[in-house]
Design an enzyme around this catalytic site. Structure first.
Site, mmCIF file in Angstrom:
data_model
loop_
_atom_site.group_PDB
_atom_site.id
_atom_site.type_symbol
_atom_site.label_atom_id
_atom_site.label_comp_id
_atom_site.label_asym_id
_atom_site.label_seq_id
_atom_site.Cartn_x
_atom_site.Cartn_y
_atom_site.Cartn_z
ATOM 1 N N ASN A 26 0.833 -1.487 -0.131
ATOM 2 C CA ASN A 26 0.274 0.043 0.077
ATOM 3 C C ASN A 26 0.885 1.123 0.082
ATOM 4 O O ASN A 26 1.648 1.603 0.969
ATOM 5 C CB ASN A 26 -0.940 -0.047 1.215
ATOM 6 C CG ASN A 26 -1.859 0.961 1.189
ATOM 7 O OD1 ASN A 26 -1.872 1.976 0.574
ATOM 8 N ND2 ASN A 26 -2.555 1.191 2.607
ATOM 9 N N ARG A 68 -2.371 -2.076 -3.592
ATOM 10 C CA ARG A 68 -3.634 -1.345 -3.392
ATOM 11 C C ARG A 68 -3.459 -0.019 -4.161
ATOM 12 O O ARG A 68 -2.547 0.638 -4.195
ATOM 13 C CB ARG A 68 -3.612 -0.905 -2.030
ATOM 14 C CG ARG A 68 -5.055 -0.047 -1.899
ATOM 15 C CD ARG A 68 -4.968 0.838 -0.571
ATOM 16 N NE ARG A 68 -5.927 1.619 -0.464
ATOM 17 C CZ ARG A 68 -6.018 2.924 -0.061
ATOM 18 N NH1 ARG A 68 -4.766 3.219 0.585
ATOM 19 N NH2 ARG A 68 -7.060 3.666 0.092
#
Ligand code: ADP
Length: 402
Positions: free
Chosen positions: A7, A90
């Site tokens: 992420n 992500r």
């Protein structure tokens, strides 16, 4: 099979290494201060914690360091990066170009950059991280991208359009995209399992309430409306974000303060919400403490959020023509007894009634807090975005092998 979930933000790179046989986290951490120094925090499944300063001029050096801590020294959890079978990233904004998770190709990375003007704070960093990851790992390691917006791509036009001249939609792609999709998807699917139902049979309102918050109407397993909009600023008020406000307030403040563009966006994203109302904090725990000590504005900020969530539940019940379940998730949704109590208060008309003892009992696990006989089931389902990303990654990689 081990999957590395990434992420990436503009100055940070959060990661989790997950063993997909057991779905347990082997190690997780964060490479912070990329471009402005460097610091890594690395935690292993057996409780080892490594914290050290590092030198991260770019995401590539952060990846090098990540490789080093995973494979050597005190935080070592694997022998070699070859043990990482795939990487899942992500991605905040997929716009109307990505409606599901996909395998990374050069063209996919180019498209993520192409739509970056819609999410400049995030997408450029995601593309940088994917390229850095390709450099550090072998190009043979498959990478998958999972989009925050994808789950909401099923919204009908009437829910995603803004009533501004149509050409802004056609030329500039201005519409509601919605975010936190991975979380809304995970908790709604999880809840269907917990209720022994198929997602297609249920009308659910999912409330992801944390630093950033959004509420989604999930009808038959598909997102049909969601509170965040063109960016994650819309909807309910948040830690430092205004949420949805009368747009003329923005014009007024712009003129009064002589700010526009980036500065105005920064004002709405960083100075409003809990922080703006209370004047003291953006953090729910601190806010509750201040409210309990008698701080009127801190109390007001909390009351406003709960009122706004309640209104979204009502609106989405009307939009879906019924309601079977409500789910609370996110840092605040999972941990604030007061929030759940106030949101669900006086909602018997909708079939919502919670049991106060069950509401208090929550211990970090999925928990049914509905009162006996309540028509609508109300649950706390801790979200797990990383696991969802890792599962998507495995699914796509397995498809590739076939
Ligand atoms: P983000 O949107 O950044 O992922 P989180 O979902 O972690 O944020 O939510 C952070 C919020 O949750 C903060 O306002 C924090 O005060 C609140 N919170 C309340 N109790 C807890 C807890 N026990 N652990 C973590 N966050 C909590």
């Amino acid at each position: 099979m081990k999957v590395l979930v990434i992420n990436a933000g503009s100055s940070s790179l959060k990661y989790q290494l997950i063993d997909m046989e057991t779905e347990k986290v082997i190690a997780k951490g964060n490479c912070e201060k990329i471009g402005i120094g460097g610091f890594i925090t690395h935690k292993t499944f057996d409780g080892r914690v490594i914290e050290m300063a590092a030198d991260f001029p770019t995401h590539a050096e952060a990846f090098m360091k990540l490789k080093e801590v995973l494979t050597s020294g005190e935080g070592k959890v694997i022998e070699d990066m070859n043990e990482v079978s795939a990487v899942g990233h992500r991605i905040v904004q997929g716009a109307d170009r990505f409606t599901e998770s996909v395998l990374v190709t050069d063209q996919v990375v180019d498209t993520i950059e192409e739509i970056a003007p819609l999410a400049p704070l995030h997408n450029y960093a995601h593309a940088l991280a994917i390229r850095a990851c390709q450099k550090v790992l072998s190009k043979d390691v498959p990478q998958v991208v999972v989009f925050d917006t994808a789950f909401h791509s099923t919204m009908p036009e009437k829910a995603f359009m803004f009533a501004i001249p149509y050409e802004y939609y056609e030329n500039d792609h201005i519409r509601r995209y919605g975010f936190h999709g991975t979380s809304h998807r995970y908790v709604s699917q999880r809840l269907a399992k917990l209720l022994n139902k198929k997602p297609e049979e249920l009308k659910i309102v999912t409330c992801h309430i944390g630093n950033g918050s959004s509420v989604t109407a999930v009808d038959g397993g598909r997102s049909v409306d969601t509170s965040m909009g063109f960016t994650p600023l819309d909807g309910v008020l948040m830690g430092t974000r205004s949420g949805g406000i009368d747009p003329s307030v923005v014009a007024f403040i712009s003129e009064k303060e002589g700010i526009a563009g980036k500065e105005l966006s920064e004002f709405l994203n960083k100075k409003c919400g809990y922080l703006g109302i209370s004047g003291i904090t953006s953090d729910d725990r601190d806010l509750r403490k201040a409210a309990n000590e008698g701080n009127r504005r801190a109390k007001l900020a909390g009351t406003m959020l709960r009122y706004q969530i309640k209104k979204f539940i009502g609106a989405y019940t009307a939009a879906m023509g019924g309601l079977d379940a409500v789910v609370f998730t996110g840092g605040i949704g999972e941990n604030s007894v007061d929030l759940r109590r106030e949101v669900c208060e006086n909602m018997e008309f909708f079939g919502i009634k919670i049991d106060e003892n069950k509401n208090i009992e929550f211990n970090g696990k999925e928990h049914d807090i509905s009162a006996e006989g309540a028509k609508v089931r109300t649950w706390i389902v801790p979200t797990n975005e990383e696991l969802t990303i890792a599962r998507d990654t495995v699914e796509i990689v397995n498809r590739l092998k076939k």
